[in-house]
Design an enzyme around this catalytic site. Structure first.
Site, PDB file in Angstrom:
ATOM      1  N   HIS A 200       0.828  -1.204   0.000  1.00 55.36           N
ATOM      2  CA  HIS A 200       0.000   0.000   0.000  1.00 55.36           C
ATOM      3  C   HIS A 200       0.865   1.258   0.000  1.00 55.36           C
ATOM      4  O   HIS A 200       0.500   2.264  -0.622  1.00 55.36           O
ATOM      5  CB  HIS A 200      -0.923  -0.001   1.222  1.00 55.36           C
ATOM      6  CG  HIS A 200      -2.036  -0.996   1.130  1.00 55.36           C
ATOM      7  ND1 HIS A 200      -3.362  -0.648   1.240  1.00 55.36           N
ATOM      8  CD2 HIS A 200      -2.017  -2.335   0.917  1.00 55.36           C
ATOM      9  CE1 HIS A 200      -4.109  -1.728   1.119  1.00 55.36           C
ATOM     10  NE2 HIS A 200      -3.312  -2.763   0.933  1.00 55.36           N
TER      11      HIS A 200
ATOM     12  N   ASP B 116      -5.654   6.028   1.891  1.00 60.41           N
ATOM     13  CA  ASP B 116      -5.796   4.623   1.520  1.00 60.41           C
ATOM     14  C   ASP B 116      -7.251   4.231   1.750  1.00 60.41           C
ATOM     15  O   ASP B 116      -7.813   4.442   2.824  1.00 60.41           O
ATOM     16  CB  ASP B 116      -4.869   3.784   2.394  1.00 60.41           C
ATOM     17  CG  ASP B 116      -4.747   2.347   1.921  1.00 60.41           C
ATOM     18  OD1 ASP B 116      -5.788   1.708   1.727  1.00 60.41           O
ATOM     19  OD2 ASP B 116      -3.611   1.874   1.768  1.00 60.41           O
TER      20      ASP B 116
END
Length: 455
Positions: A21, A111
């Protein structure tokens, strides 16, 4: 954009603290910085041992507490619970200070797994933009599950979206088919779609040409912007001269020995094996993989994280040493390895970053999907994009050494492997066009920046 607007356009970017990520969000931060924006990347972490070294000076990297230590014995769900509590408080406090600074931020790019970050952004007067690190097909499945249009635990077969392949239960993300193992994680994934109607922009790490039908369908629901693939510019469009690596690693790479070993091998003669920073294999699967690689008689470079080394079967390293057929390392720079002329294939867990990296470098895949989005990615790798083979598993979910050997041989030496290599080259060219000037991803990023400056 005039200079004054550029100076005022400050973007905060916050990532979930795992390598898969951090990397795409870091790359997106570089792209924003290249457009003249001020960017602050926020990484929840317990250590700064491997700090960014290749990021532009226009990006500030800030670490905030994440609530647990990497070596603790907490379960995944326990870690997530602590993470939510600590990061929510720390992120809110950091944003408050930034709002009162000389260059207050306009937007928080977060995110997508941190859905609650949207509320924190709005609380402090910022616009919010979730960043989806998984492909659109996986996002579509999660959307349908979140909105009750896909019953969970799911049982197939399904044709979830018009013009897309029929999927079996085994092709779905693991949290859709197994709701008991990690309930907090499942909630985290599904909640990505709980408040999207309040987001000003929605960013996805894919490119339009790769998932055209799914992207079109998702855009009937939300303003999705495809801004990928987010990999260093040197491997695609060459527009950012100093962008040669991600610049952040949670593990220390062993690149000198890797490159020296690869330099000694013939072109396209080595298969690279890595299961990323998070996935792990059981001892039985590790043994089958080890001997499958040995029996294939194909040169291999295998990344085995230090926490996994004890699972290597007894006698394996001694068995491969005399012929120099294989090398085992604890970590490496994956892009550098995939770009090396000696590498002709990639045995992978089918994580989305690994899939995009291989595609963008024209390397065919052998897929051994483990969990989360990986089974869906593996299905598309084999049957839609046709750039790899999936290793089938037995009744216990274990891929046998014979199955592994057969897939490795086919991808590296067989006729299917040649066709996959051609397909990979075609997708590579489409990816380069997407991120190049005027391409589909480039247009989305420019539109995002232009709207951000005006807001």
């Amino acid at each position: 954009m005039d200079d004054e607007n550029e100076k005022r356009a400050h973007v905060l970017v916050v990532s979930f603290p795992i390598q898969g990520h951090i990397n795409p969000l870091l790359q997106f931060s570089k792209l924003l910085a290249s457009k003249g924006l001020k960017v602050t990347l926020i990484i929840p972490s317990s250590t700064t041992e491997y700090s960014p070294s290749a990021t532009p000076s226009s990006i500030s990297v800030v670490h905030i507490p994440k609530g647990y230590e990497d070596g603790d014995t907490l379960s995944i769900d326990e870690r997530l619970q602590r993470f939510f509590t600590v990061v929510t408080r720390a992120l809110g406090e950091f944003i408050r200070k930034q709002v009162e600074s000389e260059f207050p931020p306009k937007v928080l790019v977060y995110d997508s797994t941190l859905a609650w970050a949207l509320d924190i952004a709005h609380e402090h007067g910022l616009h919010a933009a979730p960043f989806f690190t998984q492909p659109c097909m996986v996002n579509a499945i999660h959307y349908l599950a979140n909105h009750g249009q896909l019953k969970i635990p799911a049982q197939g077969p399904f044709r979830l979206i018009p013009s897309t392949p029929q999927l079996e239960t085994s092709d779905l993300p693991s949290n859709i088919t197994d709701t008991e193992s990690h309930p907090v994680l499942m909630s985290l994934v599904l909640n990505q779609f709980s408040n999207l109607e309040r987001a000003r922009w929605i960013l996805v790490n894919t490119f339009f040409e790769l998932e055209e039908e799914v992207v079109k369908w998702m855009r009937t629901l939300y303003p999705f912007m495809t801004i990928g693939p987010t990999i260093p510019s040197i491997y695609l469009d060459h527009r950012l001269e100093d962008d040669r690596e991600y610049g952040f690693s949670l593990f220390k790479p062993e690149m000198e020995s890797c490159m020296k070993w690869l330099d000694s091998k013939e072109a396209a003669s080595v298969i690279y094996i890595s299961f990323g920073s998070l996935a792990f294999l059981g001892e039985e699967q590790m043994e089958e993989l080890a001997w499958g690689l040995k029996n294939s008689e194909i040169h291999f470079l295998w990344v085995v994280r230090k926490s996994e080394e004890k699972k290597l079967p007894a006698g394996f390293l001694d068995a491969i040493a005399p012929s120099d057929m294989g090398m085992v390392v604890s970590w490496c720079s994956q892009l550098e390895v995939l770009a090396h002329k000696a590498v002709g294939g990639f045995l992978t867990h089918c994580g989305w970053n690994s899939t995009l990296e291989a595609m963008c470098l024209g390397v065919p895949l052998v897929g051994m999907a483990k969990w989360q989005d990986q089974p869906t990615n593996a299905r598309f790798i084999e049957d839609v994009w046709k750039i790899g083979l999936r290793v089938r598993t037995g009744e216990k979910g274990i891929a046998s050494r014979e199955a592994i050997e057969a897939c490795v041989r086919e991808v590296m030496e067989g006729e299917k492997g040649k066709e996959m290599r051609k397909n990979s080259s075609r997708w590579r060219e489409l990816a380069k066009r997407a991120v190049g000037e005027g391409g589909s991803s480039d247009k989305s990023i420019n539109e995002f920046v232009a709207q951000l400056v005006r807001c």
